[in-house]
Design a protein around this motif. Structure first.
Motif, PDB file in Angstrom:
ATOM      1  N   ALA A 189      73.793  23.455  32.456  1.00  0.00           N
ATOM      2  CA  ALA A 189      75.250  23.609  32.393  1.00  0.00           C
ATOM      3  C   ALA A 189      75.584  24.619  33.482  1.00  0.00           C
ATOM      4  CB  ALA A 189      75.678  24.100  31.013  1.00  0.00           C
ATOM      5  N   HIS A 190      75.772  24.115  34.695  1.00  0.00           N
ATOM      6  CA  HIS A 190      75.951  24.994  35.864  1.00  0.00           C
ATOM      7  C   HIS A 190      77.398  24.941  36.335  1.00  0.00           C
ATOM      8  CE1 HIS A 190      75.401  26.956  39.690  1.00  0.00           C
ATOM      9  NE2 HIS A 190      74.131  27.203  39.391  1.00  0.00           N
ATOM     10  N   PHE A 194      76.365  23.398  44.904  1.00  0.00           N
ATOM     11  CA  PHE A 194      76.977  23.226  46.229  1.00  0.00           C
ATOM     12  C   PHE A 194      77.634  21.852  46.394  1.00  0.00           C
ATOM     13  CE2 PHE A 194      76.885  22.039  50.736  1.00  0.00           C
ATOM     14  CZ  PHE A 194      77.548  23.118  51.302  1.00  0.00           C
ATOM     15  N   TYR A 195      76.886  20.789  46.110  1.00  0.00           N
ATOM     16  CA  TYR A 195      77.427  19.444  46.311  1.00  0.00           C
ATOM     17  C   TYR A 195      78.203  18.928  45.104  1.00  0.00           C
ATOM     18  CZ  TYR A 195      74.630  18.792  50.547  1.00  0.00           C
ATOM     19  OH  TYR A 195      74.089  18.901  51.804  1.00  0.00           O
ATOM     20  N   SER A 196      77.672  19.181  43.904  1.00  0.00           N
ATOM     21  CA  SER A 196      78.216  18.498  42.729  1.00  0.00           C
ATOM     22  C   SER A 196      79.125  19.379  41.877  1.00  0.00           C
ATOM     23  CB  SER A 196      77.078  17.911  41.891  1.00  0.00           C
ATOM     24  OG  SER A 196      76.144  18.903  41.562  1.00  0.00           O
ATOM     25  N   GLY A 197      79.385  20.630  42.319  1.00  0.00           N
ATOM     26  CA  GLY A 197      80.298  21.504  41.584  1.00  0.00           C
ATOM     27  C   GLY A 197      79.786  21.790  40.181  1.00  0.00           C
ATOM     28  N   ALA A 198      80.710  21.859  39.207  1.00  0.00           N
ATOM     29  CA  ALA A 198      80.301  22.101  37.819  1.00  0.00           C
ATOM     30  C   ALA A 198      79.526  20.875  37.345  1.00  0.00           C
ATOM     31  CB  ALA A 198      81.509  22.353  36.940  1.00  0.00           C
ATOM     32  N   THR A 199      78.275  21.090  36.941  1.00  0.00           N
ATOM     33  CA  THR A 199      77.344  19.987  36.689  1.00  0.00           C
ATOM     34  C   THR A 199      76.682  20.145  35.327  1.00  0.00           C
ATOM     35  OG1 THR A 199      76.930  19.893  39.071  1.00  0.00           O
ATOM     36  CG2 THR A 199      75.311  18.803  37.649  1.00  0.00           C
ATOM     37  N   PHE A 212      76.411  14.682  34.748  1.00  0.00           N
ATOM     38  CA  PHE A 212      77.839  14.577  35.049  1.00  0.00           C
ATOM     39  C   PHE A 212      78.162  15.545  36.176  1.00  0.00           C
ATOM     40  CE2 PHE A 212      78.519  13.549  30.294  1.00  0.00           C
ATOM     41  CZ  PHE A 212      78.382  12.195  30.541  1.00  0.00           C
ATOM     42  N   LEU A 213      78.797  15.041  37.226  1.00  0.00           N
ATOM     43  CA  LEU A 213      79.082  15.849  38.413  1.00  0.00           C
ATOM     44  C   LEU A 213      80.588  16.101  38.562  1.00  0.00           C
ATOM     45  CD1 LEU A 213      76.327  14.299  38.912  1.00  0.00           C
ATOM     46  CD2 LEU A 213      76.844  14.393  41.319  1.00  0.00           C
ATOM     47  N   GLY A 239      83.055  20.733  43.768  1.00  0.00           N
ATOM     48  CA  GLY A 239      81.987  20.327  44.689  1.00  0.00           C
ATOM     49  C   GLY A 239      82.499  19.385  45.763  1.00  0.00           C
ATOM     50  N   ARG A 240      81.617  18.492  46.251  1.00  0.00           N
ATOM     51  CA  ARG A 240      81.992  17.593  47.348  1.00  0.00           C
ATOM     52  C   ARG A 240      82.714  16.379  46.772  1.00  0.00           C
ATOM     53  NH1 ARG A 240      77.292  15.328  51.108  1.00  0.00           N
ATOM     54  NH2 ARG A 240      77.031  13.796  49.459  1.00  0.00           N
ATOM     55  N   SER A 241      84.017  16.432  46.763  1.00  0.00           N
ATOM     56  CA  SER A 241      84.812  15.401  46.118  1.00  0.00           C
ATOM     57  C   SER A 241      86.164  15.308  46.796  1.00  0.00           C
ATOM     58  CB  SER A 241      84.975  15.797  44.638  1.00  0.00           C
ATOM     59  OG  SER A 241      85.900  14.962  44.003  1.00  0.00           O
TER      60      SER A 241
END
Ligand SMILES: [Zn+2]
Length: 275
Positions: A189-190, A194-199, A212-213, A239-241
């Motif tokens: 639960a991060h 960097f790429y996927s934000g809250a993951t 879940f990204l 994240g990258r979205s």
């Protein structure tokens, strides 16, 4: 006497057949659930497969899985059965996405340490393999909305060819509830990769996990058990979205598989599903 022998042969082959039942999608990105005799050992293309005490197991096929696959079952009595599996190939789309922040497409040198730490944390969270079989209850869509990205597509980001996309993207407003597709244990639960934000990563047993990204908010903690359908997060654009969406991925013991094959078509008939 001859009839008796024949009968024995028929019964024998049936008993042998009953030692292995398979159900699922024999296709690239697919998952197949199996049941064999208690105490049997299972090898899939040479890799040992975890088998529950009562004989349940799950195998999967990667994006580029070859056409021929093999399952070998060692039964407790010493008998061995080999089952040849034919895996259907798929054609993958090419998806171009422009307008991403350049730093998220070509990271700066100072971002590298963070990207590497993220990769290690995600790998660790997906490495859990235990005897729970939360996957047996089946999977539901974690959120419903327009599908804007699919498994396997080749990605061209800001004009640069990148890794294929391994999730299914579901568009929706920021804050929309995200449900657990099946029960599981939260292994990551991060708040900001960097790429996927809250993951969020949850493990469904036997090394099968959902990720879940790009979440807005995570509502559960690492180590927590979640039930199927429980609200675990809010959809977001971290994240990258380029816009708010849920990117749902599934991994099975190092293989990336297609979540969409597990849940079937999305039913949007009820108005509350359109939120
Ligand atoms: Zn995505």
């Amino acid at each position: 006497m001859r009839i008796f022998v024949l009968l024995l042969l028929v019964l024998g082959s049936q008993a042998c057949y009953a030692a292995l039942e398979l159900e699922g999608r024999f296709i690239q990105g697919g998952l197949v659930f199996g049941k064999t005799m208690p105490g049997a050992e299972v090898l899939h293309d040479g890799d040992e497969v975890p088998v529950s005490p009562d004989g349940y197991f799950v195998i999967g096929f990667a994006r580029e899985a070859p056409q021929n696959s093999e399952l070998m079952i060692h039964l407790p009595g010493g008998t061995e059965e080999t089952r040849k599996l034919k895996i259907t190939s798929r054609d993958y789309d090419i998806q171009r996405i422009d307008g991403l922040p350049e730093r998220k497409v070509t990271p700066r040198r100072e971002d590298q340490a963070r990207i590497e730490a993220d990769r290690v944390a995600v790998k660790k969270a997906r490495a859990r393999v235990d005897q729970r079989m939360d996957f047996l209850q089946g999977f539901d869509w974690p959120a419903k909305g327009k599908i804007t990205g699919v498994y396997g597509s080749q990605r061209i980001l800001n004009g640069k060819p990148k890794w294929p996309h391994y999730g299914v993207d579901i568009a929706g407003p920021v804050g929309k509830p995200v449900h657990a597709p099946a029960a599981g244990i939260v292994t990551l639960a991060h708040p900001d990769l960097f790429y996927s934000g809250a993951t969020l990563i949850m493990d469904h047993g036997h090394g099968l996990s959902s990720t879940f990204l790009h979440l807005h908010k995570i509502l559960v903690k690492e180590g927590q058990r979640v039930e199927k359908g429980q609200v675990v997060a809010e959809l977001g654009a971290s994240g990258r979205s380029t816009g708010p969406h849920l990117d749902w991925r599934m991994n099975l013991r190092g293989k990336r598989v297609d979540p969409q094959l597990l849940v079937g078509p999305m039913k949007l008939s009820k108005p509350e599903n359109r939120k």
